[in-house]
Design an enzyme around this catalytic site. Structure first.
Site, PDB file in Angstrom:
ATOM      1  N   ASP A 192      54.161  49.679 120.220  1.00 21.53           N
ATOM      2  CA  ASP A 192      54.882  48.459 120.583  1.00 21.53           C
ATOM      3  C   ASP A 192      56.153  48.861 121.325  1.00 21.53           C
ATOM      4  O   ASP A 192      56.752  49.898 121.020  1.00 21.53           O
ATOM      5  CB  ASP A 192      55.231  47.631 119.343  1.00 21.53           C
ATOM      6  CG  ASP A 192      55.863  46.296 119.721  1.00 21.53           C
ATOM      7  OD1 ASP A 192      55.112  45.352 120.014  1.00 21.53           O
ATOM      8  OD2 ASP A 192      57.108  46.216 119.723  1.00 21.53           O
ATOM      9  N   GLU A 202      59.975  47.461 123.116  1.00 20.39           N
ATOM     10  CA  GLU A 202      60.991  46.432 123.370  1.00 20.39           C
ATOM     11  C   GLU A 202      61.549  46.715 124.756  1.00 20.39           C
ATOM     12  O   GLU A 202      61.722  47.886 125.139  1.00 20.39           O
ATOM     13  CB  GLU A 202      62.097  46.479 122.321  1.00 20.39           C
ATOM     14  CG  GLU A 202      61.621  46.266 120.891  1.00 20.39           C
ATOM     15  CD  GLU A 202      60.882  44.954 120.693  1.00 20.39           C
ATOM     16  OE1 GLU A 202      61.204  43.973 121.400  1.00 20.39           O
ATOM     17  OE2 GLU A 202      59.985  44.894 119.830  1.00 20.39           O
ATOM     18  N   ASP A 206      57.081  46.115 114.431  1.00 16.83           N
ATOM     19  CA  ASP A 206      55.980  45.381 115.052  1.00 16.83           C
ATOM     20  C   ASP A 206      54.719  46.239 115.118  1.00 16.83           C
ATOM     21  O   ASP A 206      53.608  45.733 114.950  1.00 16.83           O
ATOM     22  CB  ASP A 206      56.381  44.926 116.453  1.00 16.83           C
ATOM     23  CG  ASP A 206      57.383  43.775 116.420  1.00 16.83           C
ATOM     24  OD1 ASP A 206      57.823  43.421 115.300  1.00 16.83           O
ATOM     25  OD2 ASP A 206      57.730  43.240 117.486  1.00 16.83           O
ATOM     26  N   HIS A 246      60.569  41.928 116.058  1.00 11.65           N
ATOM     27  CA  HIS A 246      60.963  42.297 117.432  1.00 11.65           C
ATOM     28  C   HIS A 246      61.678  43.637 117.491  1.00 11.65           C
ATOM     29  O   HIS A 246      62.446  43.894 118.431  1.00 11.65           O
ATOM     30  CB  HIS A 246      61.823  41.210 118.085  1.00 11.65           C
ATOM     31  CG  HIS A 246      61.074  39.923 118.314  1.00 11.65           C
ATOM     32  ND1 HIS A 246      60.058  39.812 119.222  1.00 11.65           N
ATOM     33  CD2 HIS A 246      61.203  38.719 117.704  1.00 11.65           C
ATOM     34  CE1 HIS A 246      59.591  38.566 119.181  1.00 11.65           C
ATOM     35  NE2 HIS A 246      60.263  37.893 118.275  1.00 11.65           N
TER      36      HIS A 246
END
Length: 606
Positions: free
Chosen positions: A47, A49, A194, A189
């Site tokens: 994942d 960001e 995540d 987040h």
């Protein structure tokens, strides 16, 4: 024990060991056949960001989180903040909790990406909405000039949309799925959290899919809710088929053929009927009825296509839409009698007559017949006339559209000359028909009678196509034998023996074999095809046209031709280009500057 007995005992042991190895080799299916079990694979769930939604638009990665898992066991975790070398937008900072201060001392993507790729080496990448995460990673790999590893990718969001219903979760967002599957980590987040939640979602999806018969990566990647569980469970029907060109037949529980198809790779093609790649509803229905699949391996793709046509014609499978009734054709026949005429018939006889066709549609055959009658005023009545007929003239005779041999208005020599001209038109030169109808269309167009001109245009097109087809088919069927070869993509030579328009034998010359000996052997074993009347006597028109397309393809070498394989220079084929162009233009013709739709008229209730 003597040395002879010792040697014999050793030989026996070696023989039995070899037999055991051969037995295991024969019974063990390849990985390609079995697929790769999910429990044996290592997944890297990742994942990211980022500062925005598009790497191409300038957005940067701010955090990478990943979890490596195999067989339900976590093998390792990876987490790093990434300095984006730009300010993080305030709303992104609020959403992720990642501030400029947090990433100030973090490594840049130039260092973070290689570290992640090393962590994920040899794994199957998993992400929720994978195009986003994988897209960012690939973008920066390309920007760094770094080759992208050949990762296989699983998208949990895509899988969830195929499995989860509204009763399970309100949507397929990661937060909703984490609740639905009871994830031990709540997505917030942040990349690692995540990724951990996505691991639980992945395991939940795998458990549910396992109940539906999905146990391998290949099945996972092709799973679709459009494919029923019963349909997926029949994937074993493809396991015995070879990776080779050929024909496959789906049969029901009474051994009736449901569907016939052809492929360059039988096993791969038949497998696709049990996966998401097969979306035709009627094929799903067919697979639901099927209990066995039979494969017929063929030497060449042409042989497979020809066998497919023959099997469809023989079995007339209910799920095949084309080629089921090659016998339902029509011909235009120029009879052999004292006063010849044109007629529409369904089969070719050995009567020395001339034939135009075959036509798969009676309507098109009638158009071609009318084009000939518009040009040549021979009789259209169906009665047999003796050499000295004494009947009354018909309406066509009174209109000047028939020479009226029935009442003696024309002598036998004049009528025979007209018939000879017509026969030449059918066999070699269609110019008489083309010129006559073109003159008629021009006159009608000048009078603005465009609808009538269109009728004649369609008649002419039907005739020209039929004449070109007849001349091409007849040219090949007149040859007792044509032997041709072509080098295929794999470097081997494919050889076909064609007799009177029918494929009689097909083969591929083995590496190191003598080509002349192989061809001689192939010809000796080829099917015997007797001579018969008509343009396509020994095969269906579709088969002969398949053979013709192969013979006319680039790279063909004629090994031997028995007879003369020639088409007339002034034949109908030279007129095809114009009529084909007109036909294509009519498909896309817009009669007005803009297409208009008629308004809906609501009738009052009565």
């Amino acid at each position: 024990m003597s040395s002879t007995l010792v040697r014999a005992a050793r030989e026996e042991l070696r023989r039995k060991a070899l037999e055991r190895r051969v037995s295991r080799w024969e019974t063990q299916r390849s990985f390609d056949e079995l697929g790769r079990p999910l429990r044996d694979l290592t997944f890297c769930v990742v994942d990211l960001e980022t500062t925005g939604g598009s790497a191409e638009g300038g957005s940067m990665i701010t955090e990478i989180g990943a979890v490596k898992v195999r067989g339900g066991e976590i093998l390792g975790e990876f987490q790093t903040l990434v300095n984006p070398a730009t300010r993080i937008p305030p709303f992104i900072a609020v959403l992720t909790g990642i501030s400029d201060a947090m990433v100030a001392d973090a490594p840049g993507i130039e260092s973070a990406l290689p570290a992640f790729l090393e962590f994920a080496r040899g794994c199957v990448l998993v992400a929720h909405n994978a195009p986003f995460d994988v897209g960012f990673l690939r973008f920066f790999a390309e920007k760094q000039g770094r080759p992208w590893p050949a990762f296989e990718v699983v998208d949990t969001a895509k899988l969830a949309r195929r499995v989860i219903t509204r009763d399970d979760a309100p949507n397929c967002k990661l937060s909703s799925l984490a609740v639905a599957f009871g994830a031990t980590t709540t997505p917030n987040h942040r990349a690692l959290s995540d990724a951990r939640a996505t691991v639980d979602v992945l395991h939940g999806l795998m458990e549910r899919l396992g109940n539906l018969g999905v146990h391998t990566l290949e099945e996972l990647q092709t799973f679709s809710s459009r494919v029923s569980a019963a349909q997926r469970k029949k994937r074993h029907l493809a396991e015995t088929l070879p990776h080779a060109p050929g024909v496959y037949l789906f049969r029901d529980d009474r051994s009736r053929v449901l569907y016939v198809g052809t492929s360059k790779d039988l096993r791969t093609r038949v497998r696709s009927y049990f996966t998401a790649s097969e979306t035709r509803s009627r094929m799903g229905e067919m697979v639901g009825l099927a209990t066995t699949v039979t494969g017929i391996e063929c030497a060449t793709a042409l042989e497979a296509s020809v066998r497919e046509l023959r099997l469809i014609a023989e079995h007339k499978p209910r799920y095949n839409r084309r080629s089921r009734f090659p016998e339902k054709v029509h011909f235009v026949k120029l009879t052999r009698e004292p006063w010849p005429r044109l007629s529409l018939v369904k089969r070719v006889l050995d009567d020395d007559a001339d034939y135009l066709g075959p036509f798969s549609s009676k309507k098109v055959a009638e158009k071609a017949l009318q084009a000939l009658h518009d040009t040549f005023p021979i009789r259209q009545c169906s009665e047999r006339l003796g050499r000295t007929p004494t009947k009354s003239p018909c309406v066509l005779a009174e209109m000047g559209r028939c020479l009226s041999p029935c009442d003696g208005s024309v002598d036998e020599t004049t009528y025979a000359a007209l018939v000879a001209q017509l026969r030449d038109t059918l066999r070699q030169r269609p110019d008489e028909v083309v010129d006559a109808i073109n003159r008629r269309m021009t006159a009608l167009a000048e009078e603005e009678r465009f609808e009538e001109a269109g009728v004649h245009r369609d008649r002419l097109a039907a005739f020209v196509r039929a004449a070109a087809r007849t001349q091409r088919l007849s040219a090949l069927t007149r040859c007792p034998e044509v032997v041709a070869a072509r080098r295929e993509d794999d470097g081997r030579w494919a050889v076909h023996v064609v007799r009177r328009g029918r494929l009689a034998a097909a083969g591929v010359i083995p590496a190191g074999a003598d080509a002349h000996d192989y061809v001689a052997s192939l010809r000796a074993s080829a099917e015997t095809v007797p001579a018969a009347p008509g343009p396509v006597p020994a095969a269906s028109a579709e088969e002969t046209e398949l053979v013709l397309r192969w013979l006319e393809s680039p790279g063909i070498r004629l090994v031997d031709v028995d007879g003369e394989w020639t088409c007339p220079i002034g034949g109908a084929s030279r007129h095809l280009a114009l009529h084909d162009a007109v036909n294509e233009s009519r498909k896309t013709l817009v009669p007005f500057d803009e297409r208009r739709t008629l308004p809906t008229v609501h009738q009052p209730a009565r």
